[in-house]
Design an enzyme around this catalytic site. Structure first.
Site, PDB file in Angstrom:
ATOM      1  CE  LYS A  41      -0.294  -0.815   4.895  1.00  0.00           C
ATOM      2  NZ  LYS A  41      -0.771  -1.091   6.111  1.00  0.00           N
ATOM      3  NE  ARG A  90      -3.411  -2.565  15.929  1.00  0.00           N
ATOM      4  CZ  ARG A  90      -3.621  -2.060  14.736  1.00  0.00           C
ATOM      5  NH1 ARG A  90      -3.643  -0.754  14.561  1.00  0.00           N
ATOM      6  NH2 ARG A  90      -3.826  -2.845  13.698  1.00  0.00           N
TER       7      ARG A  90
HETATM    8  O1  PNS Z   1       3.123  -1.917   9.349  1.00  0.00           O
HETATM    9  P1  PNS Z   1       2.675  -2.994   8.418  1.00  0.00           P
HETATM   10  O2  PNS Z   1       2.208  -2.395   7.102  1.00  0.00           O
HETATM   11  O3  PNS Z   1       1.629  -3.898   9.036  1.00  0.00           O
HETATM   12  O4  PNS Z   1       3.960  -3.908   8.116  1.00  0.00           O
HETATM   13  C1  PNS Z   1       3.886  -5.007   7.221  1.00  0.00           C
HETATM   14  C2  PNS Z   1       5.292  -5.572   6.911  1.00  0.00           C
HETATM   15  C3  PNS Z   1       6.212  -4.488   6.394  1.00  0.00           C
HETATM   16  C4  PNS Z   1       5.888  -6.129   8.180  1.00  0.00           C
HETATM   17  C5  PNS Z   1       5.104  -6.727   5.872  1.00  0.00           C
HETATM   18  O5  PNS Z   1       4.368  -6.252   4.797  1.00  0.00           O
HETATM   19  C6  PNS Z   1       6.433  -7.298   5.360  1.00  0.00           C
HETATM   20  O6  PNS Z   1       7.127  -7.960   6.087  1.00  0.00           O
HETATM   21  N1  PNS Z   1       6.765  -7.009   4.085  1.00  0.00           N
HETATM   22  C7  PNS Z   1       7.993  -7.463   3.470  1.00  0.00           C
HETATM   23  C8  PNS Z   1       7.738  -8.476   2.365  1.00  0.00           C
HETATM   24  C9  PNS Z   1       7.733  -9.892   2.919  1.00  0.00           C
HETATM   25  O7  PNS Z   1       8.688 -10.351   3.523  1.00  0.00           O
HETATM   26  N2  PNS Z   1       6.608 -10.590   2.690  1.00  0.00           N
HETATM   27  C10 PNS Z   1       6.432 -11.948   3.134  1.00  0.00           C
HETATM   28  C11 PNS Z   1       5.975 -12.039   4.575  1.00  0.00           C
HETATM   29  S1  PNS Z   1       4.251 -12.065   4.667  1.00  0.00           S
END
Ligand code: PNS
Length: 159
Positions: A41, A90
């Protein structure tokens, strides 16, 4: 486990995120707060600003480091030689998504543990999206975000 990564979009950091960082900093020797560079996003605030807000909000915690990452989280965790990932919970509604991420990460990197920390109940309703919405509509966000974030949002005319 000595070093953990606390990843997220932090768009912007809220008092709920700060609560998780403080809790993690008491448990682990080093906490790397890692901002995702290209989230699925689109982020509202530029990466440099999100990093700066995090630095200013966590400056007093000497074992907290701010960084950013691209690509797979587990690759970043391994690069950092960290033992695991910290995520905040949360409410029960967070669990499905968090469970899916934790299990997916474990399948890719069995040695990377996910540690869930419960935020204080004061923050169970709080999210970056809500903060942005309240600020945009002229509401008072000073009790919801660290002072540097409130200042930033005001300077950007978000509030
Ligand atoms: O604050 P958020 O948007 O909930 O964080 C989400 C995040 C950044 C932790 C997650 O999207 C992420 O780890 N993205 C990196 C891509 C990845 O490793 N994807 C596979 C794991 S589901």
């Amino acid at each position: 486990m000595k070093k953990v990564v606390y990843p997220g979009s932090f768009d912007p950091i809220t008092n709920g995120h700060l609560d998780v960082i403080e809790r993690a900093a008491k448990i682990f020797d080093e906490v790397v707060v890692a901002v995702i560079r290209n989230p699925e996003k689109q982020a509202q605030f530029p990466l440099a600003d999100r990093l700066e807000m995090l630095k200013q909000s966590t400056g007093r915690m000497k074992n907290v480091y701010i960084d950013s990452f691209d690509g797979l989280l587990v690759d970043f965790v391994e690069q950092q030689k960290a033992g695991g990932v910290v995520r905040g919970l949360r409410a029960v509604s967070d669990f499905d998504y968090e469970f899916q991420m934790a299990i997916t990460n474990r399948r890719m990197a069995p040695d990377v543990e996910t540690i869930f920390l419960m935020t204080d109940y004061h923050f169970s309703y709080l999210s970056s999206s809500l903060v942005k919405q309240i600020a945009k509509l002229g509401g008072d966000i000073t009790s919801l975000v660290p002072a540097p974030v409130a200042k930033y949002l005001t300077s950007k005319g978000v509030k």
